[in-house]
Each structure stands twice: as C-alpha cells, then as structure tokens.
Design a protein around this motif. Structure first.
Motif, PDB file in Angstrom:
ATOM      1  N   PHE A  70      34.558  45.867   4.333  1.00  9.24           N
ATOM      2  CA  PHE A  70      34.900  45.830   2.911  1.00  9.24           C
ATOM      3  C   PHE A  70      36.079  46.739   2.543  1.00  9.24           C
ATOM      4  O   PHE A  70      36.565  46.667   1.410  1.00  9.24           O
ATOM      5  CB  PHE A  70      33.673  46.224   2.076  1.00  9.24           C
ATOM      6  CG  PHE A  70      32.708  45.092   1.853  1.00  9.24           C
ATOM      7  CD1 PHE A  70      32.940  44.158   0.844  1.00  9.24           C
ATOM      8  CD2 PHE A  70      31.583  44.943   2.646  1.00  9.24           C
ATOM      9  CE1 PHE A  70      32.064  43.116   0.632  1.00  9.24           C
ATOM     10  CE2 PHE A  70      30.700  43.898   2.446  1.00  9.24           C
ATOM     11  CZ  PHE A  70      30.934  42.981   1.440  1.00  9.24           C
ATOM     12  N   VAL A 125      25.278  43.688   2.430  1.00 11.99           N
ATOM     13  CA  VAL A 125      26.502  42.964   2.051  1.00 11.99           C
ATOM     14  C   VAL A 125      26.419  42.524   0.586  1.00 11.99           C
ATOM     15  O   VAL A 125      27.408  42.620  -0.160  1.00 11.99           O
ATOM     16  CB  VAL A 125      26.722  41.756   2.982  1.00 11.99           C
ATOM     17  CG1 VAL A 125      27.768  40.805   2.394  1.00 11.99           C
ATOM     18  CG2 VAL A 125      27.157  42.222   4.355  1.00 11.99           C
ATOM     19  N   ASP A 143      29.059  44.116  -1.904  1.00 13.57           N
ATOM     20  CA  ASP A 143      29.956  43.119  -2.495  1.00 13.57           C
ATOM     21  C   ASP A 143      29.887  43.168  -4.019  1.00 13.57           C
ATOM     22  O   ASP A 143      30.913  43.120  -4.705  1.00 13.57           O
ATOM     23  CB  ASP A 143      29.569  41.735  -1.981  1.00 13.57           C
ATOM     24  CG  ASP A 143      30.463  40.651  -2.563  1.00 13.57           C
ATOM     25  OD1 ASP A 143      31.683  40.710  -2.355  1.00 13.57           O
ATOM     26  OD2 ASP A 143      29.924  39.751  -3.243  1.00 13.57           O
ATOM     27  N   LYS A 171      32.846  44.138  -6.515  1.00 21.17           N
ATOM     28  CA  LYS A 171      33.215  43.056  -7.423  1.00 21.17           C
ATOM     29  C   LYS A 171      33.253  43.513  -8.875  1.00 21.17           C
ATOM     30  O   LYS A 171      34.133  43.099  -9.655  1.00 21.17           O
ATOM     31  CB  LYS A 171      32.219  41.902  -7.251  1.00 21.17           C
ATOM     32  CG  LYS A 171      32.585  40.647  -8.013  1.00 21.17           C
ATOM     33  CD  LYS A 171      31.490  39.603  -7.847  1.00 21.17           C
ATOM     34  CE  LYS A 171      31.337  39.182  -6.400  1.00 21.17           C
ATOM     35  NZ  LYS A 171      30.282  38.147  -6.240  1.00 21.17           N
TER      36      LYS A 171
END
Length: 412
Positions: free
Chosen positions: A280, A313, A317, A321
């Motif tokens: 990431f 994840v 994420d 985001k």
C-alpha cells in the motif's frame, strides 16, 4: 406469510402440551387407584392370615377403633347358604345374595351393591380345620371402600376439568411459544430479503453500465479497438466490480450456511503485515499519505493466513481511501498478554456517530463519506467482522467525524 406457519406451530404446541398434561393427570389417577387398592388388599390379606391361624375366629387388632371401618366376615356352606356373619346382621338378605362367592378358590374382587363398593377376599374353608367339619366351604372378608372410590371419582373429575383448563392454557402457551420462535425466523427472513434487494440493486448498476457501453460499441462497428479503448476500459472496470461483488456475496453466503471457510496454520503475522504495508505504500505516496508502522517482530499466529490477509487489506484500504492528502495511517501490531492486538488508525473523514452501530451491516454506507463513487461494495466490513469472529476474536471501532477512525482487533 408466516400466518400458516404460526397456526401450525400453535396447533402442534397445543397438542403436545395437552397430551403431556393428560398423561400426567392419568398417571396420578392410576397411581392413586393402585395405591388405594393395594393398601386395602394388604389389610385383607393380613386379616386372612390371622383368621387362618386362629381357626376361623376373627381377632380384632389392638390399633382398631370403634369409629374405624371394620372388616366383615361371611361364612358360606357348599350350597351357597350363609352360615353366619361377624359382626352379625351387617348385610341384608338381598345384599348377601349379591355377595355370594362365585368360586371357593382364594381371590380378590370388587363388588358394587346399591351404590356401595366393597373389596372382598375369598378364602377356601378347607384351610381352617375346625370349620371344615361344620361344612364351611368359603369365608369372605368384606371391606367397604366407599371413601376410596369417592376420592378416585373426585380425582378423575378434577383431572377432566384440569385437562379442559389445560387445553386452554396449552393454546395460549402454544401461541406464546409460536410467536417467540417465529421472531428470529422473521428477522432472518427480513434480513435475507433486504440482502437480496441490496445485492440486486448493487448488481443492477454495473450491469446497466456494461450494457450501455456495449451498445455504444455497436453504434460504431467500423471503429478500431484503439478508438473504442475508453469504452472497453469502462466496461472492463465494471466487470471487475461485479466479479468482486459476486465473490464477496459468495463468501457471506458460505458464512451464513456455516460452511467451513477457515483453514488454520502457523504463520509469521509480522511478516504478513509488513508485506501489506509495502503493497500500500505506493498508493499512499500517490495520495501524499504517510504510513506509520509499529509492528512487533517474531509474532507467530495460528489462524487462516489468507483470511487474515483479506481482513487487514480491507481495513488498510479503507483507511487510505478515506484519508485526505497530508494525512496519516497508523498500523500497530503487538503481543498483549494472551492476545494479539492489531490497530488500524487513520486521520481521515471519520464516521458519523449515528452510523457507527451499523458499519458492519451488509451494504450499509454512510450518507456522505462512504459512497459508491469510492468503488466499494459495502460488504468489506461485514466480511472483516466475520473473519475476526471466526478466529474467536473481537473487533471494535472508534471514530469522530473529520478527525479519523480507529479499528482495534483482538485475536486470542
């Protein structure tokens, strides 16, 4: 929809409760019936033994009182005539005709005479030497059992009334239990219906987009792939989105059916977290987000490596985001006593307080910050919670609007 099911359950519960109450009532009745006859029979047999030992002469017990019911003795000859009775003149001639023994062998019977009930024990006269010389062929020990019969009749009436009342109570009990048992079924049905409606809605949008772009391709059949690359790319993006949604739906469907989806093994949790951070980092750099990591080394864990990777994840994420440029995402993992504690914390838009109780619900989205434009399916946190609970852990969320969100995972 559940009305017929409820009626069937009420009927079933009512029938079962009624049968149980009736069986219990009849069991009490037959027990009392047997007990009362057994007590009287024992007394008659005891009197018969005493009579035989004393050569046909009744011997009153010392414990007997004048007010108590006494055993009457009737002496019969072989022609069915009465020789004598003790006490004398207890029965009328009409009663004596009904009391005449039908056989001289020793036996017990119950006789009803003019509304009165008697328990009778017949003894063969040959057992008593002195009386056998006087042609006594049978001796009857007669005991009045009207009180016992009256009690049993009253008990049977009470059981009948109790069964009628029990039928009414069984109906209301069945109604209550049926209503209670249908509550989780109704909730499950409503949840399933909502889930199907949400899934249909989520699938309808990308399918409509795919259909629209494919129709656009037919408008210019002479165009090359390069000329239609934008349209093809948009269609492919929606296909990927549908594929991800279907995969998530399949995962949740398997969890609902209690299908085994967890395959545990020993693995290095710290190495997996470090790998996720490296994956990431390029995305975070593009958004100018700083990833801060504090991962304890040499953390071995026994669990499903793939599912825990999926869990982390999802959370990382989401953190990236919904964090604006210049923000920070912290990933912390440590061994706390008998627990592995993982914290994913961001300085993003946060979650409104009213939405916090629902963020793990399927397809739930916050009105402002969590929109379809972000590309999510609305199932990620539902799957995350299932993964944690499948490992017998606990996940907690803390968030303030415009200040950030913190997910804390505790795995045993």
């Amino acid at each position: 929809m559940f009305r017929k099911t409820k009626l069937r359950l009420v009927s079933l519960y009512t029938f079962v409760f009624f049968i149980i109450l009736s069986v219990l009532g009849l069991s009490v009745y037959f027990y009392m019936d047997r007990k009362s006859y057994s007590t009287n029979d024992d007394r008659l047999l005891l009197k018969a033994d005493s009579l035989i030992k004393n050569n046909g002469t009744p011997v009153p017990e010392e414990t007997e009182r004048e007010s108590e019911r006494r055993v009457s003795y009737l002496y019969w000859d072989k022609k069915g005539g009465i020789i004598k009775s003790d006490p004398p003149n207890v029965f009328s001639q009409k009663d004596l005709r009904n009391l005449m023994p039908k056989k001289t062998t020793e036996h017990l019977r119950t006789q009803s005479i003019d509304g009165h009930f008697y328990r009778i024990l017949t003894i063969n006269g040959n057992k008593i030497n002195k009386l056998s010389m006087k042609k006594v062929t049978a001796i009857e020990l007669v005991y009045n059992i009207d009180p016992e019969v009256t009690i049993l009749k009253n008990l049977l009436e009470m059981i009948g009334l109790g069964s009628a009342g029990g039928l009414i109570l069984s109906y209301f009990a069945g109604l209550f239990l049926a209503s209670k048992s249908l509550v989780p079924i109704q909730k499950s049905w409503e949840k399933q219906s909502q889930f199907v409606a949400d899934a249909s809605h989520e699938l309808r949008t990308p399918l409509s987009v795919i259909q629209t772009h494919l129709e656009l391709l037919f408008r210019h059949p002479a165009n090359t792939i390069e000329q239609e690359s934008v349209t093809i790319y948009k269609s492919l993006s929606e296909v990927k989105r549908v594929n991800k949604l279907v995969e998530d739906l399949l995962t949740l469907a398997r969890t609902d059916s209690n299908e085994q989806l967890i395959i545990s093994q020993w693995f290095a949790l710290d190495e997996m977290l470090q790998l996720i951070v490296e994956q990431f980092e390029p995305i975070a750099e593009m958004k100018e987000i700083n990833i801060e990591e504090r991962i304890e080394r040499d953390l071995q864990y026994f669990g499903d490596k793939d599912r825990l990777h999926q869990l982390l994840v999802i959370l990382v994420d989401n953190a990236i985001k919904y964090t604006a440029s210049g923000g920070k995402v912290s990933i912390i993992c440590m061994n706390a006593a008998n627990l592995i504690q993982i914290i994913i914390k961001d300085t993003g838009v946060g979650i409104p307080e009213r939405d916090l109780p629902h963020i793990f619900d399927r397809f739930y989205r916050s009105n402002k910050s969590r929109t379809r434009a972000e590309g999510g399916t609305g199932l990620g946190l539902s799957i995350a919670k299932w993964i944690v609970e499948a490992h017998h852990g606990h996940i907690n969320v803390e968030s303030k609007l415009n200040e950030g969100t913190k997910f804390t995972i505790k795995l045993p």
